[in-house]
Design a protein around this motif. Sequence first.
Motif, PDB file in Angstrom:
ATOM      1  N   ARG A 427     -68.868  84.833 -21.353  1.00 49.60           N
ATOM      2  CA  ARG A 427     -68.349  84.240 -20.122  1.00 49.60           C
ATOM      3  C   ARG A 427     -67.311  83.154 -20.364  1.00 49.60           C
ATOM      4  O   ARG A 427     -66.437  82.932 -19.520  1.00 49.60           O
ATOM      5  CB  ARG A 427     -69.508  83.667 -19.308  1.00 49.60           C
ATOM      6  CG  ARG A 427     -70.501  84.706 -18.810  1.00 49.60           C
ATOM      7  CD  ARG A 427     -69.904  85.546 -17.697  1.00 49.60           C
ATOM      8  NE  ARG A 427     -69.635  84.732 -16.512  1.00 49.60           N
ATOM      9  CZ  ARG A 427     -68.903  85.130 -15.475  1.00 49.60           C
ATOM     10  NH1 ARG A 427     -68.319  86.317 -15.502  1.00 49.60           N
ATOM     11  NH2 ARG A 427     -68.728  84.340 -14.432  1.00 49.60           N
ATOM     12  N   ALA A 428     -67.369  82.451 -21.492  1.00 49.54           N
ATOM     13  CA  ALA A 428     -66.421  81.358 -21.732  1.00 49.54           C
ATOM     14  C   ALA A 428     -64.964  81.834 -21.694  1.00 49.54           C
ATOM     15  O   ALA A 428     -64.126  81.186 -21.045  1.00 49.54           O
ATOM     16  CB  ALA A 428     -66.741  80.661 -23.050  1.00 49.54           C
ATOM     17  N   PRO A 429     -64.594  82.939 -22.341  1.00 45.03           N
ATOM     18  CA  PRO A 429     -63.189  83.383 -22.242  1.00 45.03           C
ATOM     19  C   PRO A 429     -62.778  83.740 -20.819  1.00 45.03           C
ATOM     20  O   PRO A 429     -61.628  83.502 -20.431  1.00 45.03           O
ATOM     21  CB  PRO A 429     -63.154  84.626 -23.154  1.00 45.03           C
ATOM     22  CG  PRO A 429     -64.300  84.463 -24.082  1.00 45.03           C
ATOM     23  CD  PRO A 429     -65.356  83.777 -23.290  1.00 45.03           C
ATOM     24  N   ILE A 430     -63.704  84.295 -20.048  1.00 43.85           N
ATOM     25  CA  ILE A 430     -63.395  84.641 -18.657  1.00 43.85           C
ATOM     26  C   ILE A 430     -63.135  83.382 -17.842  1.00 43.85           C
ATOM     27  O   ILE A 430     -62.168  83.303 -17.063  1.00 43.85           O
ATOM     28  CB  ILE A 430     -64.557  85.461 -18.049  1.00 43.85           C
ATOM     29  CG1 ILE A 430     -64.692  86.795 -18.792  1.00 43.85           C
ATOM     30  CG2 ILE A 430     -64.332  85.686 -16.552  1.00 43.85           C
ATOM     31  CD1 ILE A 430     -65.913  87.594 -18.386  1.00 43.85           C
ATOM     32  N   LYS A 479     -62.926  73.677 -23.399  1.00 39.11           N
ATOM     33  CA  LYS A 479     -64.138  72.863 -23.260  1.00 39.11           C
ATOM     34  C   LYS A 479     -64.721  73.006 -21.854  1.00 39.11           C
ATOM     35  O   LYS A 479     -65.934  73.156 -21.688  1.00 39.11           O
ATOM     36  CB  LYS A 479     -63.826  71.401 -23.567  1.00 39.11           C
ATOM     37  CG  LYS A 479     -65.046  70.489 -23.491  1.00 39.11           C
ATOM     38  CD  LYS A 479     -64.704  69.052 -23.847  1.00 39.11           C
ATOM     39  CE  LYS A 479     -64.342  68.903 -25.305  1.00 39.11           C
ATOM     40  NZ  LYS A 479     -64.176  67.466 -25.679  1.00 39.11           N
ATOM     41  N   ALA A 480     -63.861  72.969 -20.826  1.00 34.21           N
ATOM     42  CA  ALA A 480     -64.337  73.136 -19.456  1.00 34.21           C
ATOM     43  C   ALA A 480     -64.946  74.520 -19.253  1.00 34.21           C
ATOM     44  O   ALA A 480     -65.960  74.672 -18.554  1.00 34.21           O
ATOM     45  CB  ALA A 480     -63.189  72.910 -18.467  1.00 34.21           C
ATOM     46  N   ALA A 481     -64.348  75.543 -19.859  1.00 39.69           N
ATOM     47  CA  ALA A 481     -64.892  76.898 -19.760  1.00 39.69           C
ATOM     48  C   ALA A 481     -66.245  76.994 -20.446  1.00 39.69           C
ATOM     49  O   ALA A 481     -67.168  77.671 -19.952  1.00 39.69           O
ATOM     50  CB  ALA A 481     -63.913  77.890 -20.375  1.00 39.69           C
ATOM     51  N   LEU A 482     -66.391  76.313 -21.594  1.00 39.09           N
ATOM     52  CA  LEU A 482     -67.674  76.304 -22.293  1.00 39.09           C
ATOM     53  C   LEU A 482     -68.749  75.652 -21.428  1.00 39.09           C
ATOM     54  O   LEU A 482     -69.879  76.137 -21.355  1.00 39.09           O
ATOM     55  CB  LEU A 482     -67.538  75.560 -23.626  1.00 39.09           C
ATOM     56  CG  LEU A 482     -68.820  75.427 -24.451  1.00 39.09           C
ATOM     57  CD1 LEU A 482     -69.371  76.799 -24.826  1.00 39.09           C
ATOM     58  CD2 LEU A 482     -68.566  74.591 -25.703  1.00 39.09           C
ATOM     59  N   VAL A 483     -68.406  74.544 -20.757  1.00 41.95           N
ATOM     60  CA  VAL A 483     -69.361  73.883 -19.867  1.00 41.95           C
ATOM     61  C   VAL A 483     -69.819  74.849 -18.776  1.00 41.95           C
ATOM     62  O   VAL A 483     -71.016  74.944 -18.467  1.00 41.95           O
ATOM     63  CB  VAL A 483     -68.743  72.615 -19.248  1.00 41.95           C
ATOM     64  CG1 VAL A 483     -69.657  72.052 -18.157  1.00 41.95           C
ATOM     65  CG2 VAL A 483     -68.499  71.565 -20.321  1.00 41.95           C
ATOM     66  N   GLN A 484     -68.883  75.579 -18.184  1.00 40.08           N
ATOM     67  CA  GLN A 484     -69.243  76.512 -17.116  1.00 40.08           C
ATOM     68  C   GLN A 484     -70.149  77.627 -17.631  1.00 40.08           C
ATOM     69  O   GLN A 484     -71.123  78.010 -16.966  1.00 40.08           O
ATOM     70  CB  GLN A 484     -67.978  77.105 -16.503  1.00 40.08           C
ATOM     71  CG  GLN A 484     -67.185  76.104 -15.671  1.00 40.08           C
ATOM     72  CD  GLN A 484     -65.934  76.734 -15.058  1.00 40.08           C
ATOM     73  OE1 GLN A 484     -65.247  77.520 -15.703  1.00 40.08           O
ATOM     74  NE2 GLN A 484     -65.651  76.377 -13.814  1.00 40.08           N
ATOM     75  N   SER A 485     -69.861  78.146 -18.824  1.00 36.53           N
ATOM     76  CA  SER A 485     -70.702  79.213 -19.371  1.00 36.53           C
ATOM     77  C   SER A 485     -72.082  78.680 -19.766  1.00 36.53           C
ATOM     78  O   SER A 485     -73.094  79.377 -19.592  1.00 36.53           O
ATOM     79  CB  SER A 485     -70.015  79.876 -20.569  1.00 36.53           C
ATOM     80  OG  SER A 485     -69.844  78.964 -21.640  1.00 36.53           O
ATOM     81  N   ILE A 486     -72.148  77.457 -20.272  1.00 33.79           N
ATOM     82  CA  ILE A 486     -73.446  76.848 -20.584  1.00 33.79           C
ATOM     83  C   ILE A 486     -74.252  76.649 -19.305  1.00 33.79           C
ATOM     84  O   ILE A 486     -75.475  76.890 -19.285  1.00 33.79           O
ATOM     85  CB  ILE A 486     -73.250  75.520 -21.337  1.00 33.79           C
ATOM     86  CG1 ILE A 486     -72.763  75.782 -22.766  1.00 33.79           C
ATOM     87  CG2 ILE A 486     -74.550  74.713 -21.372  1.00 33.79           C
ATOM     88  CD1 ILE A 486     -72.438  74.537 -23.557  1.00 33.79           C
ATOM     89  N   ASN A 487     -73.613  76.239 -18.247  1.00 29.60           N
ATOM     90  CA  ASN A 487     -74.312  76.092 -16.966  1.00 29.60           C
ATOM     91  C   ASN A 487     -74.901  77.426 -16.502  1.00 29.60           C
ATOM     92  O   ASN A 487     -76.011  77.481 -15.953  1.00 29.60           O
ATOM     93  CB  ASN A 487     -73.363  75.540 -15.906  1.00 29.60           C
ATOM     94  CG  ASN A 487     -73.098  74.057 -16.078  1.00 29.60           C
ATOM     95  OD1 ASN A 487     -73.809  73.366 -16.817  1.00 29.60           O
ATOM     96  ND2 ASN A 487     -72.074  73.549 -15.411  1.00 29.60           N
ATOM     97  N   GLU A 488     -74.160  78.502 -16.706  1.00 29.65           N
ATOM     98  CA  GLU A 488     -74.691  79.822 -16.341  1.00 29.65           C
ATOM     99  C   GLU A 488     -75.877  80.196 -17.214  1.00 29.65           C
ATOM    100  O   GLU A 488     -76.832  80.847 -16.742  1.00 29.65           O
ATOM    101  CB  GLU A 488     -73.586  80.868 -16.453  1.00 29.65           C
ATOM    102  CG  GLU A 488     -72.507  80.716 -15.387  1.00 29.65           C
ATOM    103  CD  GLU A 488     -71.392  81.732 -15.515  1.00 29.65           C
ATOM    104  OE1 GLU A 488     -70.604  81.856 -14.563  1.00 29.65           O
ATOM    105  OE2 GLU A 488     -71.314  82.406 -16.566  1.00 29.65           O
ATOM    106  N   ALA A 489     -75.854  79.789 -18.484  1.00 32.03           N
ATOM    107  CA  ALA A 489     -76.995  80.045 -19.364  1.00 32.03           C
ATOM    108  C   ALA A 489     -78.224  79.272 -18.899  1.00 32.03           C
ATOM    109  O   ALA A 489     -79.347  79.799 -18.916  1.00 32.03           O
ATOM    110  CB  ALA A 489     -76.640  79.676 -20.804  1.00 32.03           C
TER     111      ALA A 489
END
Length: 520
Positions: A427-430, A479-489
């Motif tokens: 999800r992070a790249p998306i 970094k912002a994309a990683l935060v969003q994907s971690i939130n989904e996890a």
Amino acid sequence: MSADAAMPGGAVAPRIWIGFAAMCLGMFMAVLDIQVVATSLPAIRTALGIPAELMSWVQTAYLIAEVIAIPLTGLLTRALGMRRLFVGATGIFTLASLGCAASTGFATLVAARVVQGFSGGMLIPLVFSAVFLLFPFRLQGFATTLAGMLAVLAPTVGPVVGGWITQTTSWHWLFLVNIVPGILACAVGLVALARQALDAPLLRSLDTAGLALLALCLASLEIGLKEAPQRGWLALPVLALLAASLVAGALFVRRMLAGGAPLVELRTFRDRGFAIGCALSFILGMGLYGSVYLMPVFLAFVRGHGPLAIGMVMLVTGVTQLVTSPMAVALERRGSARLLTLAGFVMFGAGLAMSAFSTRETDFDGMFWPQVVRGGAIMLCLLPPTRLALGRLAPEAVPDASGLFNLMRNLGGAIGIALVDTVMFGRAPIHAEALKQRLLAGDTSAAELVGLPPDALSGPVTTPVDPAIEAFVRPLVEKAALVQSINEAWALLAAAMFVGCVLALLAPAADGRPGPGPTH
């Protein structure tokens, strides 16, 4: 319980408590070792010159050996006796720790880790068996709390211990710290635990073909789950590993149900309380190991903290667990296991969901209350399901059942981490691409999300972006994309906990009281 362990009024002799405490120490060492080493893999890699692509096998070798050993604990307990198995497993674990510290390269370290994982894997189910075999019902809640608290506290304090060792001394001490506690646990267990007869015929009847199928099933599953997030779940090697696990598992189950002297007594799953308790243990493993994995990832890659600082943040969960454990024991002794399990999984799910709203600036303050909620829920997610699973089984069935119960928690953790990695890698790249397009369109909310001042955008970008600006903005977007994907996890783990709530409602109303009495 042996006759010399009984005391007037049904009390338990002090030596039984001392022996049980030694068993808990051995278990704590084994669980702590996993997290201590995980946080310090870079230091080990640098010291031994291990290639980056092989480094994860230092952990994977331990975990594969551990999950193979866990279901065998019941048979070995029956054959060797609790005292002999505990002292042997702890002694081998201690010697293997010494071997890890003396390793001079990748091969010797991984070989020592396999021995360490196999011996350490027996200690958790052995301790939970002891709860129901050594103590009368009125003390089982306290004994389960002591064991459970140490089992879930170790992953919490592991980053602190590992970070402190890494920053203050050499990597060898990641393993040498096990030596003195290991010797102490062996010596105390040897003196305090009751002697039992050796069942040599049971050892001679060991089903080696069944053992090979079990090892193939669990090893293939662990490796497949490890590789799936990076390679993709539909990649040929991953599909082959998962298929091998499925086929070997099916053949193993068929062999165990065919009769004779099974390695693992799978018929226990016919008991509804045990089956649901194992399912709850699996889901708890997803949430527990998944959360302990996600927090260091966020704090390291988003906040830029080192191992010791990460450990200090994560201590909140452990401290809350310690503070709330007496209340959990009191509730478990008086309340319905089904309702307490429901409350625990609701709380744990809520604590996970609270973390799903993190931002790039979230740190100790933002993580405090979610950790408090999760820390307060852990014992309610562990004590009552243990009672549901093991509380009404016949004493001779407890060792096998304890192994299966604890295996389910480890498998849940392995699958939970694999799913978390899949969400983050996938999800992070998306999210990064979506943020890029929003920035190019002049979206000021996207600018704020990645850490740019709103006035940095004056409208849609219609000309090629300056390479210097792109180099500056790209890490912020990632970094912002990683935060969003971690939130989904986090949200995924929360959803799993709420599935546990439904399972809790299906548990039998008779929750294991008064439970089996001590037998030796």
